[in-house]
Design a protein around this motif. Structure first.
Motif, PDB file in Angstrom:
ATOM      1  N   UNK A   1      -3.302  13.826   1.956  1.00 21.57           N
ATOM      2  CA  UNK A   1      -2.771  12.630   2.291  1.00 21.57           C
ATOM      3  C   UNK A   1      -4.738  12.146   2.090  1.00 21.57           C
ATOM      4  N   UNK A   2      -5.274  10.807   1.768  1.00 25.47           N
ATOM      5  CA  UNK A   2      -6.479  10.534   1.762  1.00 25.47           C
ATOM      6  C   UNK A   2      -6.806  10.235   3.407  1.00 25.47           C
ATOM      7  N   UNK A   3      -7.747  10.702   4.557  1.00 26.43           N
ATOM      8  CA  UNK A   3      -8.519   9.952   5.494  1.00 26.43           C
ATOM      9  C   UNK A   3      -8.324   8.630   5.551  1.00 26.43           C
ATOM     10  N   UNK A   4      -7.589   8.168   6.283  1.00 32.17           N
ATOM     11  CA  UNK A   4      -7.476   6.199   6.413  1.00 32.17           C
ATOM     12  C   UNK A   4      -5.330   6.322   6.186  1.00 32.17           C
ATOM     13  N   UNK A   5      -5.220   6.874   5.318  1.00 37.11           N
ATOM     14  CA  UNK A   5      -3.551   6.753   4.985  1.00 37.11           C
ATOM     15  C   UNK A   5      -2.702   6.849   5.797  1.00 37.11           C
ATOM     16  N   UNK A   6      -1.522   6.099   5.749  1.00 38.49           N
ATOM     17  CA  UNK A   6      -0.089   6.009   6.522  1.00 38.49           C
ATOM     18  C   UNK A   6       0.420   7.759   6.702  1.00 38.49           C
ATOM     19  N   UNK A   7       0.832   8.053   7.844  1.00 36.00           N
ATOM     20  CA  UNK A   7       1.611   9.523   8.039  1.00 36.00           C
ATOM     21  C   UNK A   7       3.116   8.907   6.670  1.00 36.00           C
ATOM     22  N   UNK A   8       3.503   9.961   6.204  1.00 33.81           N
ATOM     23  CA  UNK A   8       3.819  10.286   5.043  1.00 33.81           C
ATOM     24  C   UNK A   8       4.950  11.068   5.342  1.00 33.81           C
TER      25      UNK A   8
ATOM     26  N   UNK B   1       2.680   5.324  -2.088  1.00 35.00           N
ATOM     27  CA  UNK B   1       4.097   4.798  -1.998  1.00 35.00           C
ATOM     28  C   UNK B   1       4.329   3.765  -0.926  1.00 35.00           C
ATOM     29  N   UNK B   2       5.015   2.463  -0.985  1.00 35.45           N
ATOM     30  CA  UNK B   2       5.126   1.747  -0.618  1.00 35.45           C
ATOM     31  C   UNK B   2       5.625   1.550   0.685  1.00 35.45           C
ATOM     32  N   UNK B   3       5.092   1.074   1.631  1.00 37.94           N
ATOM     33  CA  UNK B   3       5.720   0.720   3.215  1.00 37.94           C
ATOM     34  C   UNK B   3       6.748   0.539   3.140  1.00 37.94           C
ATOM     35  N   UNK B   4       8.205   1.342   4.263  1.00 37.79           N
ATOM     36  CA  UNK B   4       9.542   1.067   4.051  1.00 37.79           C
ATOM     37  C   UNK B   4       9.926   1.342   2.603  1.00 37.79           C
ATOM     38  N   UNK B   5       9.704   2.214   2.069  1.00 40.37           N
ATOM     39  CA  UNK B   5       9.986   2.370   0.350  1.00 40.37           C
ATOM     40  C   UNK B   5       9.780   4.219  -0.044  1.00 40.37           C
TER      41      UNK B   5
END
Length: 175
Positions: A122-129, A95-99
């Motif tokens: 979520x893989x390690x290093x992913x942004x919080x979703x 999922x892209x940022x701000x999407x």
């Protein structure tokens, strides 16, 4: 559409407060200003974005009474990145940022008993979703359930509505 969501959620005052803050602090980032104003109204940036994306899922033929935009049935339908016609199923994506990505779940009453379970990893290093589970009950009503994830975790969520009462569901994953 974002400020329309804000005004339908909190009233037009929230939009005025945003623009007042922008006038007072023109050097602040726009997203920082939105976050600051929304937190003053009781929602974090992540939860606000998550709710907004869920409202955008609930449009056209997915509109449900009392949920989302007042005129949601007249809005265009946001496409699902995946539609699963079998439960259980798996979807893999980014999922892209701000999407947000919409995953549609249909035909959930195929003899399964119990509750709908959603697992997100979520893989390690992913942004919080954040994710929202939108449930469309067979009686025409709906429910929204919110989930927030941290990097490197798997989140399991069990719906509040039994599988045999669900006509369809949407999983809205927001970044």
């Amino acid at each position: 559409v974002w400020q329309h969501w804000m005004s339908e959620t909190f009233g037009i005052e929230v939009v005025r407060d945003f623009w007042q803050l922008r006038a007072e602090e023109p050097g602040s980032g726009v997203l920082e200003s939105y976050a600051q104003v929304l937190e003053a109204y009781g929602l974090s940036w992540a939860e606000s974005w998550s709710r907004f994306t869920a409202w955008n899922y609930l449009t056209a033929n997915r509109a449900l009474p009392g949920m989302g935009y007042e005129e949601a049935s007249h809005y265009p339908l946001g496409p699902a990145v995946e539609t699963l016609n079998v439960y259980p199923g798996t979807v893999i994506g980014v999922v892209e940022r701000l999407a947000a990505d919409f995953v549609r779940l249909l035909d959930l009453d195929g003899g399964w008993d119990g509750d709908l379970e959603i697992g997100l990893t979520l893989p390690e290093g992913s942004e919080v979703l954040t994710a929202v589970l939108v449930l469309e009950r067979k009686d025409g009503t709906g429910a929204m359930e919110f989930m927030e994830m941290s990097s490197g975790t798997t989140l399991w969520h069990t719906s509040s509505v039994a599988l045999h009462d669900i006509a369809a569901a949407g999983v809205i994953i927001a970044n």
